[in-house]
Design an enzyme around this catalytic site. Structure first.
Site, mmCIF file in Angstrom:
data_model
loop_
_atom_site.group_PDB
_atom_site.id
_atom_site.type_symbol
_atom_site.label_atom_id
_atom_site.label_comp_id
_atom_site.label_asym_id
_atom_site.label_seq_id
_atom_site.Cartn_x
_atom_site.Cartn_y
_atom_site.Cartn_z
ATOM 1 N N ARG A 89 -16.168 -6.244 21.701
ATOM 2 C CA ARG A 89 -15.200 -5.294 22.274
ATOM 3 C C ARG A 89 -13.855 -5.934 22.577
ATOM 4 N NH1 ARG A 89 -19.232 -3.318 24.542
ATOM 5 N NH2 ARG A 89 -20.295 -5.259 24.109
ATOM 6 N N THR A 90 -13.833 -7.144 23.096
ATOM 7 C CA THR A 90 -12.531 -7.752 23.415
ATOM 8 C C THR A 90 -11.763 -8.026 22.131
ATOM 9 O OG1 THR A 90 -13.506 -8.731 25.382
ATOM 10 C CG2 THR A 90 -11.409 -9.633 24.661
ATOM 11 N N LYS A 118 -13.664 -30.504 9.753
ATOM 12 C CA LYS A 118 -13.422 -31.741 8.984
ATOM 13 C C LYS A 118 -12.951 -32.854 9.895
ATOM 14 C CE LYS A 118 -11.572 -29.314 4.910
ATOM 15 N NZ LYS A 118 -10.270 -29.117 4.237
ATOM 16 N N ARG A 139 -10.181 -16.862 22.671
ATOM 17 C CA ARG A 139 -11.404 -16.860 23.493
ATOM 18 C C ARG A 139 -12.203 -18.104 23.146
ATOM 19 N NH1 ARG A 139 -16.057 -12.451 24.626
ATOM 20 N NH2 ARG A 139 -14.354 -11.692 25.909
ATOM 21 N N HIS A 172 -10.962 -14.390 32.818
ATOM 22 C CA HIS A 172 -10.834 -13.387 31.756
ATOM 23 C C HIS A 172 -9.751 -12.414 32.249
ATOM 24 C CE1 HIS A 172 -11.725 -10.887 28.465
ATOM 25 N NE2 HIS A 172 -13.022 -10.749 28.584
#
Ligand code: NCD
Length: 361
Positions: A89-90, A118, A139, A172
């Site tokens: 959802r975010t 890498k 996030r 958040h």
């Protein structure tokens, strides 16, 4: 507020500052955020500006002409969605917010497909992203990463804004903004967001949405905060210390039943067992008393609302969904509008949107 420059401070000094002292380094001269990392960056005037802008955008978006107007506002910018932690959802909410404003997007969701795999340093990866984009929406499971990325970028030749879409167990901020927007809208016909009791329930120790929302609520007059959790999942001392410092009335308890009738808003959360240090440790905690079903609904006041950042598990039974006090689906949609407003503000097109609203609606 006097704006400070991130180029004038080392990472070590910046990262050691208390959050409130970091804010001047993250802010644009007109008081809007450049980097959005913490809930503490938002004061009441800024929250009022953002929530009104979200409502204007939502009104404008109701017509085709309005949507076309919005889509032209930031179509000269590109945003990178860097989501190295699960999200639906975010992620979609930010993606939709970008689409509404015409911002083009690119994404990295699986770091095993990026050059970090890498052996490239995070710092180099981030500078690579900034070569192609004008904003990074990030996030991550790591607490300080969004903050460090903001510092690195502000000290590079392409200082672009970072938007924290969830940083570890810590913060958040945009979820807290949509929660505030939901509270503001829910009470606007009924005295506004003041003199209320907000009850947080569930895994308050590891839920970042609760931490950010608790901070944002301290901006509104006389909001009592009640934290209901089994003792091992109770809210952190740092949040309680900051409530004490701001003189906010609050209490902690494990008696959910007693708290329901006093609530104006109940904010349920799921057990965040992805953070278990020992596999299965959360499963041993008895959370059955922290459940909201029809029996709890019967105790809820008529004007009160039931919130959840989602995803839910069994902490709210689906029987409750149809009750008008259950606002979690509306809450989620509010996220798209408040994130659109925030991105519009960061890119400085809030005034144009406001003028369009005044002239056309
Ligand atoms: C929350 C999160 O990621 O912290 N989800 C969300 O963004 N709406 C809450 C959760 O995962 O429980």
């Amino acid at each position: 507020m006097t704006v400070k420059r991130m180029v004038d401070i080392s990472w070590e000094t910046f990262s050691a500052l208390p959050v409130e002292q970091k804010t001047p380094y993250l802010t644009q001269p007109d008081g809007t955020p450049f980097h959005t990392l913490f809930a503490q960056q938002f004061d009441l005037p800024l929250l009022d500006r953002l929530t009104s802008l979200a409502t204007e955008i939502r009104g404008i978006a109701k017509t085709r002409a309005g949507m076309e107007f919005l889509r032209e506002q930031v179509n000269h910018k590109r945003a990178m969605l860097y989501f190295s932690q699960p999200s639906s959802r975010t992620f979609l909410s930010f993606l939709s917010a970008c689409q509404i404003l015409g911002v083009q997007t690119g994404e990295v969701r699986d770091t095993s497909t990026s050059s970090e795999f890498k052996g490239e340093s995070r710092e180099d990866s981030v500078r690579t992203f900034s070569s192609y984009f004008d904003m990074i929406i990030m996030r991550t499971p790591e607490k300080g990463l969004a903050e460090n990325t903001a510092w690195v970028l502000s000290n590079s030749d392409r200082p672009i804004p970072i938007l924290n879409a969830g940083s570890g167990q810590d913060q958040h901020p945009t979820q807290a903004l949509l929660d505030i927007y939901t509270l503001v809208r829910s009470f606007e016909q009924n005295g506004g967001l003041r003199d209320r009791t907000v009850v947080f329930v569930g895994d308050l120790a590891r839920g970042r949405t609760v931490r950010s929302l608790s901070h944002l609520l301290t901006n509104y007059p006389n909001i009592r905060q009640v934290f209901i959790a089994p003792p091992p999942l109770q809210i952190g001392d740092d949040v309680l210390a900051s409530l004490r410092a701001r003189g906010v009335e609050h209490r902690c308890s494990d008696d959910f039943r007693a708290a329901i009738p006093e609530a104006d808003a109940i904010y349920m959360t799921r057990v965040q067992d992805e953070w278990d240090k020992v596999k299965g440790e959360s499963a041993r905690i008895d959370t059955t008393r922290f459940h909201f079903g029809l029996a709890q609904l019967a105790l809820l006041r008529p004007h009160a609302i039931l919130m959840h950042p989602l995803p839910r598990r069994e902490e709210i039974s689906t029987d409750v969904d149809r009750d008008p006090r259950a606002v979690y689906w509306r809450q989620m949609r509010n996220g798209m509008w408040i994130r659109t407003a925030l991105i519009a503000m960061i890119f400085g097109c809030n005034k144009r949107i406001h003028d369009y609203y005044r002239q056309n609606l």
